[in-house]
Design an enzyme around this catalytic site. Structure first.
Site, PDB file in Angstrom:
ATOM      1  CB  THR A  32      -0.823   0.055   1.345  1.00  0.00           C
ATOM      2  OG1 THR A  32      -0.127  -0.058   2.506  1.00  0.00           O
ATOM      3  CG2 THR A  32      -1.875  -1.205   1.228  1.00  0.00           C
ATOM      4  CB  SER A 124      18.558  -3.146   2.259  1.00  0.00           C
ATOM      5  OG  SER A 124      17.410  -3.323   2.056  1.00  0.00           O
ATOM      6  CG  ASP A 168      11.085  -1.466   3.554  1.00  0.00           C
ATOM      7  OD1 ASP A 168       9.988  -2.056   4.110  1.00  0.00           O
ATOM      8  OD2 ASP A 168      11.793  -2.030   2.670  1.00  0.00           O
TER       9      ASP A 168
HETATM   10  C1  GLA Z   1       9.032  -3.933   0.319  1.00  0.00           C
HETATM   11  C2  GLA Z   1       8.991  -2.686   0.117  1.00  0.00           C
HETATM   12  C3  GLA Z   1       8.133  -1.778   0.991  1.00  0.00           C
HETATM   13  C4  GLA Z   1       6.717  -2.302   0.571  1.00  0.00           C
HETATM   14  C5  GLA Z   1       6.521  -3.749   0.995  1.00  0.00           C
HETATM   15  C6  GLA Z   1       5.389  -4.363   0.720  1.00  0.00           C
HETATM   16  O1  GLA Z   1       9.297  -4.295   1.804  1.00  0.00           O
HETATM   17  O2  GLA Z   1      10.505  -2.314   0.554  1.00  0.00           O
HETATM   18  O3  GLA Z   1       8.223  -0.324   0.389  1.00  0.00           O
HETATM   19  O4  GLA Z   1       6.268  -1.731  -0.456  1.00  0.00           O
HETATM   20  O5  GLA Z   1       7.574  -4.439   0.107  1.00  0.00           O
HETATM   21  O6  GLA Z   1       4.253  -3.667   1.414  1.00  0.00           O
END
Ligand code: GLA
Length: 384
Positions: A32, A124, A168
């Site tokens: 999302t 990361s 993240d």
């Molecule tokens: C990875 C991406 C995030 C997000 C998730 C799914 O972790 O780095 O930005 O999009 O997938 O929610």
């Protein structure tokens, strides 16, 4: 490990700054973030540390204390990433800062991390944000946290080519101990800190599947979401991203979309609804409802977003059949990686033992199981 002593042993001087940035768990709100939607997430108590001292010249040295591997580079020769080198996450931060007119001096650094690598806990982003916090403290660079998060996202999007969202880095920066954070990726802010009911933990179960096409699958899902939003905006005024679409509007306009676009959109719209429903469930301490929403999210990943895999499904199938688990789903990008399992603290040991045995039998592999505590976000201090 005494990180300062290790720094001195390697470089012969004392570090001047220490930073730390945690890994994260996506609790609800899958894919999302880049649709400007909402996510419930948390930081974990496993962190990446960076100790740094400025030095003269243009050469930088960084040692990873986990395996004593070293990367060296000249600040003027970092425009392109190196193949398979963890130093890219740090050089990428410097490159993204430079785009914003921000320069740093050369430095020596050590890093040390307890965030499991390639386990879907954003090691990361933890490394990027540990570098960001260290640079900010050591070189007096004043940026807001959302700006630092965008720099980390820029490393992934521009330097490394993964079109990820802000989740993240955001979770690593804003995590709150024993709480989930509810973030809004349209306004790019934390809307609320949502305390976790006492007595429950998230067990992370790694499917041990590393999908080699993760990046291209991830990027193609993003494209499908964006083309769905674009087509819907042609018939529904005021739609900018899938964040703006209600389930009813989506269903009424199914015929405007390809089957794939419709399914991807239904997952994203449903996830945003589930995030708000989960926040309400937690506010009234309704852990049963919260857990049910986690299972619903996984089903939506399976059928609509199609970012699960047989190993993740085995893990969640066990959870659903076990009276010891309240809710489970894949977490993060998907196509492999981890699942999260909500379990009462008293039952964690028994649950992990049974889950391990089941997974070994069904998937013929040993799952990595990690019981997570929820921790605070990133920061840095001057030393000495
Ligand atoms: C990875 C991406 C995030 C997000 C998730 C799914 O972790 O780095 O930005 O999009 O997938 O929610």
């Amino acid at each position: 490990m005494d990180l300062s002593a290790e720094f001195k042993r390697i470089y012969g001087t004392d570090p001047t700054v220490e930073s730390h940035a945690p890994g994260r768990l996506e609790i609800l709100g899958n894919h999302t973030d880049y649709n400007e939607g909402v996510v419930l997430s948390c930081a974990v108590t496993r962190e990446t540390h960076m100790l740094l001292a400025p030095r003269s010249g243009r050469n930088c040295r960084i040692t990873d204390l986990r395996d004593n591997s070293q990367t060296e580079f000249n600040l003027d020769e970092i425009a392109t990433p190196r193949p398979r080198d963890w130093g890219n996450y740090i050089r990428g931060v410097i490159v993204e800062m430079r785009k914003r007119g921000l320069e740093i001096d050369a430095f020596d650094a050590v890093i040390y991390s307890t965030v499991p690598l390639s386990a879907g806990m954003s090691s990361s982003a933890a490394l990027e944000m540990a570098a960001a916090m260290a640079f900010s403290e050591a070189f007096g660079i004043k940026l807001t946290r959302p700006e630092w998060a965008r720099i980390g996202q820029g490393v992934e999007n521009n330097y490394l080519g993964l079109k990820s969202g802000l989740l993240d880095q955001f979770s690593s920066l804003y995590g709150k101990r024993d709480s989930l954070i509810l973030s809004d990726f349209r306004t790019v802010e934390v809307l609320k800190t949502v305390p976790m009911p006492h007595g429950y933990s998230f067990v992370v179960a790694n499917s041990m599947v590393k999908h080699h096409l993760v990046d291209s699958e991830y990027n193609s899902r993003r494209k499908e979401c964006e083309s769905a939003a674009k087509k819907l905006s042609e018939v529904l005024p005021g739609i900018k991203t899938l964040r703006d679409v209600t389930m009813q509007e989506l269903e009424e306009n199914e015929d405007k979309l390809t089957v794939r676009e419709f399914l991807r959109a239904r997952h994203v719209v449903g996830e945003c609804q589930r995030v708000f429903a989960a926040e309400k469930a937690l506010a009234r301490n309704d852990i049963g409802e919260f857990g049910a929403l986690l299972y619903e999210s996984h089903r939506s990943s399976q059928t609509d977003f199609q970012n699960s895999c047989p190993e993740l499904d085995i893990l969640v199938r066990f959870a659903e059949a076990s009276p010891l688990c309240l809710g489970a789903r894949l977490s993060g990008g998907g196509f492999g990686g981890i699942s999260i399992h909500l379990v009462a603290d008293d039952n964690v040991d028994e649950y992990c033992a049974k889950l391990r045995e089941y997974f070994q039998r069904q998937a013929h592999k040993d799952p990595q199981l990690i019981v997570c505590n929820i921790g605070d976000g990133a920061g840095a201090v001057k030393l000495g």
